[in-house]
Write a protein that holds these residues in place. Sequence first.
Motif, mmCIF file in Angstrom:
data_model
loop_
_atom_site.group_PDB
_atom_site.id
_atom_site.type_symbol
_atom_site.label_atom_id
_atom_site.label_comp_id
_atom_site.label_asym_id
_atom_site.label_seq_id
_atom_site.Cartn_x
_atom_site.Cartn_y
_atom_site.Cartn_z
ATOM 1 N N ARG A 1 -0.842 1.155 -12.095
ATOM 2 C CA ARG A 1 -2.039 0.383 -11.715
ATOM 3 C C ARG A 1 -2.132 -0.893 -12.538
ATOM 4 O O ARG A 1 -2.488 -1.963 -12.024
ATOM 5 C CB ARG A 1 -3.299 1.231 -11.913
ATOM 6 N N THR B 1 -1.747 -4.502 -10.809
ATOM 7 C CA THR B 1 -2.892 -5.413 -10.921
ATOM 8 C C THR B 1 -2.408 -6.750 -11.487
ATOM 9 O O THR B 1 -2.798 -7.818 -11.005
ATOM 10 C CB THR B 1 -3.983 -4.803 -11.831
ATOM 11 N N GLY C 1 -0.581 -8.670 -8.792
ATOM 12 C CA GLY C 1 -1.526 -9.288 -7.875
ATOM 13 C C GLY C 1 -2.164 -10.539 -8.466
ATOM 14 O O GLY C 1 -2.349 -11.545 -7.785
ATOM 15 N N GLU C 2 -2.493 -10.469 -9.760
ATOM 16 C CA GLU C 2 -3.082 -11.620 -10.457
ATOM 17 C C GLU C 2 -2.112 -12.790 -10.498
ATOM 18 O O GLU C 2 -2.472 -13.933 -10.231
ATOM 19 C CB GLU C 2 -3.359 -11.226 -11.915
ATOM 20 N N GLY D 1 -4.632 -12.765 -3.580
ATOM 21 C CA GLY D 1 -5.710 -11.834 -3.242
ATOM 22 C C GLY D 1 -5.279 -10.403 -3.015
ATOM 23 O O GLY D 1 -6.053 -9.589 -2.530
ATOM 24 N N ARG D 2 -4.012 -10.087 -3.350
ATOM 25 C CA ARG D 2 -3.595 -8.690 -3.173
ATOM 26 C C ARG D 2 -3.910 -7.915 -4.454
ATOM 27 O O ARG D 2 -3.533 -8.330 -5.536
ATOM 28 C CB ARG D 2 -2.088 -8.607 -2.882
ATOM 29 N N ASP D 3 -4.602 -6.778 -4.309
ATOM 30 C CA ASP D 3 -4.889 -5.960 -5.481
ATOM 31 C C ASP D 3 -3.889 -4.805 -5.549
ATOM 32 O O ASP D 3 -2.983 -4.703 -4.721
ATOM 33 C CB ASP D 3 -6.341 -5.468 -5.459
ATOM 34 N N GLU D 4 -4.084 -3.940 -6.547
ATOM 35 C CA GLU D 4 -3.162 -2.818 -6.745
ATOM 36 C C GLU D 4 -3.021 -1.968 -5.483
ATOM 37 O O GLU D 4 -1.917 -1.538 -5.129
ATOM 38 C CB GLU D 4 -3.627 -1.942 -7.917
ATOM 39 N N ASP D 5 -4.141 -1.729 -4.790
ATOM 40 C CA ASP D 5 -4.085 -0.855 -3.620
ATOM 41 C C ASP D 5 -3.296 -1.493 -2.471
ATOM 42 O O ASP D 5 -2.498 -0.840 -1.815
ATOM 43 C CB ASP D 5 -5.507 -0.514 -3.152
ATOM 44 N N ARG D 6 -3.554 -2.782 -2.239
ATOM 45 C CA ARG D 6 -2.812 -3.432 -1.144
ATOM 46 C C ARG D 6 -1.327 -3.446 -1.449
ATOM 47 O O ARG D 6 -0.490 -3.244 -0.577
ATOM 48 C CB ARG D 6 -3.316 -4.863 -0.929
#
Lengths: 254, 172
Positions: free
Chosen positions: A51, A55, A58-59, A64-69
Amino acid sequence: MDRSLFQYALRMGDTTLILSQRLAQWCGHGPALEEDLALTNLSLDLLGQARLWLTLAGEVEGAGRDEDRLAYLRDAPDYRNYLLAERPNGHYGDTIARQFLFDVWHYFLLQGLSGSADERVAAIAAKSLKEVTYHARRSADLVVRLGDGTELSHGRMQAALDEIWFYVGELFVDDDVVADLAGRGIAVSHEALWPAWHEHVAAVLQEATLRLPDAADARHPAYQGGPSGRHTEALGYILAEMQHLQRTYPGASW
Amino acid sequence: MNTQARTLDRPSTQQLRDWLAGVPDPEIPVLSVLDLGIVRDLRWDGASCVVTITPTYSGCPAMQEISAGIRAELAQHGVDDVRIETRLAPAWTTDWMTPAGKAALKGYGIAPPGEKAIDISGLSRRAGAPAPACPHCGSPRTRLISQFGSTACKALYRCAACGEPFDYFKAH
């Protein structure tokens, strides 16, 4: 965006995520209650680390993609995990052989990354290192117990080691992503991790009365490709199970 | 004037700290979040109360529960505007656990962590902490049964003297 850092964070995130998923498959199937608990706790540690890395990915990407996406909405060719992580669990000895070789590499890598010039990388590495030190000691203990155990456990452990050994090579490859980051002090050379890794693995295997496979066998290019998205067929099955819910019910939460 | 009035009204950080002493760890309720040593900073940012916490284990499922517990406790005292920030570095260590927390663990039947955080300088298999004393009878004759207990932060031991199994909160 820093393309190399994005790729590297994905690589670390995907590797810990896929291995975590693999270990979670032992839940309820461990050979003893204590082992079942241990593997699922290990899985949980790796999931937490995944995670953090995803994360960060994504940053860095900034799209705009986070860990889940990143975890649930990418398909196999977009996954960047090392092949070792996706190899099937096999029997318990197979799982322990894979875990031991991975843990020792993970330990030395995180030691290096703790000194990263990027403070986010350094923080994730320093935090993970404490957990991984414990993992590496535990899996070495089990390798010794199974290797220096009965004739049957010894034979199965040796065979497990010989088979998974081919997949360790790519952990030590300095491709353009690693070379770029190592040059900037953000990551460390993976190739340079080999001597310490090899020395420790050799010492544990000796104590376990197991034969150390040939270093040359770990360098075969046919067993490489994870970080560039060329995976074994095993990954698709893992993703099918892991991503089913999010793909069937997009945005599902509870 | 308005801002100043609000500043005077708001509870001191010491007051906030006292309230947080009432927020238990969801898995080991005899420990408060302060005992655990995960609250790294408490401050006001304008009208917002900022609580900085450092996660224990990367995958510890209790962290979400702990954040909810902190919010609920502060809300009970009328502090609704709470921001919880996570700080990874320096990594959490059991060295930050308070002496009161360690004593509470022991009273609860869990052997508290040894003095020192886990040694990450090498991989020697036997370099682990010395066996913890039994929290029930105090005997040092204990044996490791499993490196992981009911949660990632604990290991399972058995006492050779009284025969009881017990959890050990690992030095981390």
